[in-house]
Design an enzyme around this catalytic site. Structure first.
Site, PDB file in Angstrom:
ATOM      1  N   ASP A   1       0.832  -1.201   0.000  1.00 46.85           N
ATOM      2  CA  ASP A   1       0.000   0.000   0.000  1.00 46.85           C
ATOM      3  C   ASP A   1       0.873   1.260   0.000  1.00 46.85           C
ATOM      4  OD1 ASP A   1      -2.227   1.894   1.036  1.00 46.85           O
ATOM      5  OD2 ASP A   1      -3.254  -0.016   0.838  1.00 46.85           O
TER       6      ASP A   1
ATOM      7  N   SER B   1     -11.288  -0.993  -0.159  1.00 44.56           N
ATOM      8  CA  SER B   1     -10.003  -0.857   0.549  1.00 44.56           C
ATOM      9  C   SER B   1     -10.135  -1.187   2.026  1.00 44.56           C
ATOM     10  CB  SER B   1      -9.515   0.599   0.493  1.00 44.56           C
ATOM     11  OG  SER B   1      -8.826   0.872  -0.681  1.00 44.56           O
TER      12      SER B   1
ATOM     13  N   HIS C   1      -3.434   5.891   3.895  1.00 49.25           N
ATOM     14  CA  HIS C   1      -4.258   4.748   3.498  1.00 49.25           C
ATOM     15  C   HIS C   1      -3.686   3.417   4.012  1.00 49.25           C
ATOM     16  CE1 HIS C   1      -5.846   1.806   0.486  1.00 49.25           C
ATOM     17  NE2 HIS C   1      -6.932   2.555   0.549  1.00 49.25           N
TER      18      HIS C   1
END
Ligand code: CA
Length: 551
Positions: A162, A377, A218
Site C-alpha cells: 500500500d 479498501s 491509506h
C-alpha cells in the site's frame, strides 16, 4: 445507448476508497492509466548478463531500470509515440517475450466525517455509524467471541502492500514486522543480502530503500484494521491484537503507483515470508508480469487478498485488476455497510468475488490519528485480518485451506445473495471454530422447488411487449414462491422483465444479465411477467426452469 455494458467494459478504474459523494450508485467511467512512455519488458534471455548500453541498443529504447530478479527491463520511449505503436515495436523485437504498459494503480481517498468512533465492523450493536446510518445488530465479523479463542500471533506476518505504514503510530508501532537480520545488523549495510539496505520494518519499492513510512494514510488505515495493538488501553484494536505488519510501499503520497513498483513490492513480500498479502488497490488491464508475481506468491504459500474495486460493477463480466487474476490464492473482497447490504460503490460478482466484509464508515488509524473511511479498501483488511487470526490459531493449514475455511464459515446475508461466491460476510468466530452457519431460511435457493418451463423468444424480438402468466399448481398451501432463471440476458436498462404479484404489485424489475438466479420472493402462487424490449440490441432472452416455494 452504446454507453452501457460492453463499451465501458475494458476501462478499468482504480478506486478502492470512496468519498461520501459517490454513493448514488452511479457507475463511474473506468479509466486505464499508464506512465507515459514507459513499458515493462521481459526478455527471452537473461537480463543480468547484458549491459544497459547493449539493452538500450537492442531494444531501441532508453533503459529506466532493470529488475534482474524478475528478468525484467523498464524502458522509456519517446513520449510522442503512441502506446500501441511502442508496444508493437517492442513485441516484434525477437529478443522480447512480454511487453506491456507500466500501468498505474491507485487508491482514491476522501475521508468521511470522523466524529463517531464505533468499530461497527468488529462489534455491531445497531449503533449509528459515522455516516449517520443505523446499523443492524450482529452484522459484524464476530471477532469479540473469536478473541476468547485467539488474539493473534507475533509470528504471523501480514504484508500491507500500500502507501506504507506510520511507524510511529501508537497503535501500530508495536505490531510492526521486524527483519531481525537488519535490526541487529549494521546501518547502511544489506545485512541479509536480500537487495535492500536497512529494510527493518518493510520495503519502499519506489525508492528501493527500507523506508516504508506512510506519507499518505491509506496503508496505516488498512494496517490498523488488520492489527492495531490490542489490550493496550489506547486507540482502537485490530482483528489481531498481535501480528507482524510488514510495510510494503509502492503507492506514493497521492495514493498512486505503477506496475514496475507493484511487481517489486509483491515479490518482496512473498519472498520475505508474508503469509497474507493485503491489497487495497487496483487499476490497469490484464498484465502478464503481475499475473506471474501473483502466481509465484501462490507457489510460496501465501494468500493474495484483493479489493473487488469501487466501480459498482460486476467483476464476472467486467474484470478489475488485480482482483480478477485467475490464480487460486487470489481472494476477493466486496464491501458491505452496517445493515449487511452490499455498499453502493462495491464491485460484486457471483463467480469472482469470494466474500464480503465491513467497508462503509470504517474507523481506523491514520496519519498519527484516527479517521473513518469507506471503500473495498477498508473491507479487504478485515478479511486479511481474519485470515491471519485463523492462521495464528491453526498454523498447519495451507493457504487454500484458510481460504476455504473463510468461505465455508461465512455468515449468509440475504443482501449478498447472487453478489458473491459465498453470499456471506467473513466471520472470525465461525472460522476459528469451523462452524458452518445454518442455511438462511430467507434464501430461496434453499427452498423446495418444482420444475417449470417459461421462456421468452430466444433471442427476443425488438419493440415487443409479451405477458406471461405463471401459476404454481399441484402443491397445496403455498405462502411464497420465487422463479429460477436458468438464463437471463437482455439489454441492460432497456429490455426489462417486470414481475407482478397476484394483486398487481410490482415485485421486481430485471434487466441485463441475471443468469442462474432466483427472482425476489413473490407472495402467493401466481405471478404475471411483462417483458418489454426497445428497438435495438436484442440479446439471448430468458428461461425459467424451476419455481421454488415455501408453505
Ligand atoms: Ca536487507
Amino acid at each position: 445507448m452504446l454507453l452501457k455494458g460492453r463499451g465501458a467494459r475494458l476501462l478499468i478504474s482504480s478506486l478502492l476508497l470512496v468519498s461520501g459523494s459517490v454513493f448514488a450508485g452511479v457507475v463511474k467511467q473506468k479509466k486505464i492509466e499508464a506512465v507515459p512512455g514507459e513499458y515493462i519488458v521481459r526478455l527471452k534471455t537473461n537480463v543480468a548478463k547484458i549491459s544497459k548500453a547493449q539493452l538500450s541498443q537492442a531494444l531501441g529504447s532508453s533503459i529506466k531500470s532493470t529488475i534482474p530478479r524478475l528478468n525484467l527491463v523498464v524502458v522509456k520511449r519517446a513520449s510522442f509515440e503512441t502506446k500501441s505503436s511502442a508496444l508493437q515495436a517492442l513485441k516484434s523485437n525477437p529478443l522480447v517475450a512480454i511487453a506491456e504498459p507500466n500501468f498505474i494503480y491507485k487508491i482514491n481517498r476522501t475521508p468521511n466525517d470522523p466524529l463517531l468512533s464505533q468499530l461497527w465492523g468488529m462489534k455491531n450493536l445497531g449503533q449509528v455509524d459515522s455516516g449517520g446510518g443505523v446499523g443492524v445488530a450482529g452484522v459484524d465479523i464476530d471477532v469479540e467471541k473469536a478473541w476468547d479463542i485467539e488474539t493473534g500471533s507475533s509470528k504471523m506476518i501480514v504484508a500491507v502492500i500500500d502507501t506504507g505504514i506510520d511507524f510511529n503510530h501508537p497503535d501500530l508501532k508495536d505490531n510492526l514486522w521486524t527483519n531481525q537480520a537488519e535490526a541487529a545488523g549494521i546501518a547502511g549495510i544489506d545485512d541479509d543480502g536480500n537487495g535492500v539496505i536497512d529494510d527493518i520494518h518493510g520495503y519502499n519499492a519506489i525508492t528501493g530503500t527500507g523506508d516504508a513510512t506512510d506519507d499518505h494514510g491509506h496503508g496505516s488505515h488498512c494496517a490498523g484494521t488488520i492489527g492495531a495493538k490490542g489490550n493496550d488501553e489506547k486507540g482502537i484494536v485490530g482483528v489481531n491484537w498481535d501480528v507482524q505488519l510488514m510495510a510494503v510501499k509502492f503507492l506514493d503520497a497521492n495514493g498512486s503507483g505503477n506496475l514496475e513498483d507493484a511487481l517489486k513490492a509483491i515479490d518482496y513480500a512473498s519472498r520475505m515470508g508474508a503469509k497474507v498479502l493485503s491489497n487495497s488497490w487496483g487499476g490497469g488491464e490484464f498484465s502478464e508480469t503481475l499475473f506471474e508475481v501473483i502466481k509465484n506468491s501462490n507457489k510460496l504459500g501465501s494468500i493474495f487478498v484483493a479489493a473487488a474495486g469501487n466501480d459498482a460493477s460486476n467483476n464476472d463480466t467486467s474484470p478489475s485488476y488485480p482482483a480478477s487474476f485467475e490464480v487460486e490464492n487470489v481472494f476477493v473482497v466486496g464491501a458491505i455497510n452496517n445493515k449487511g447490504i452490499m455498499a453502493d460503490f462495491s464491485n460484486f460478482g457471483k463467480k469472482t468475488v469470494h466474500i464480503s466484509a465491513p467497508g462503509v464508515n470504517i474507523y481506523s488509524s491514520t496519519g498519527g490519528a484516527y479517521d473513518s473511511w469507506s471503500g473495498t479498501s477498508m473491507a479487504t483488511p478485515h478479511v486479511s485480518g481474519v485470515a491471519a487470526l485463523l492462521w495464528a490459531h491453526e498454523p498447519q493449514l495451507t493457504s487454500l485451506e484458510v481460504m476455504q475455511r473463510l468461505m465455508q464459515t461465512a455468515k449468509p446475508l440475504a443482501g449478498l445473495k447472487n453478489k458473491t461466491k459465498t453470499g456471506g460476510m467473513v466471520s472470525a468466530y465461525n472460522a476459528l471454530t469451523n462452524t458452518v452457519p445454518p442455511p438462511d431460511p430467507n434464501d430461496t435457493s434453499n427452498w423446495e422447488s418444482v420444475a417449470a418451463d417459461y421462456a421468452s423468444a430466444m433471442p427476443y424480438l425488438p419493440n415487443s411487449k409479451v405477458t406471461t402468466d405463471v401459476t404454481l399448481v399441484g402443491v397445496e398451501g403455498i405462502k411464497d414462491m420465487a422463479l429460477y432463471f436458468e438464463k437471463f440476458d437482455t439489454e441492460g436498462n432497456y429490455d426489462t422483465l417486470t414481475i407482478f404479484d397476484a394483486n398487481g404489485n410490482t415485485v421486481q424489475v430485471i434487466s441485463g444479465n441475471y443468469d442462474d438466479s432466483f427472482s425476489a420472493v413473490i407472495p402467493g402462487n401466481s405471478a404475471k411477467l411483462v417483458f418489454t424490449s426497445d428497438g435495438s440490441v436484442e440479446k439471448g432472452g430468458w428461461k425459467i426452469t424451476k419455481i421454488a416455494f415455501r408453505k
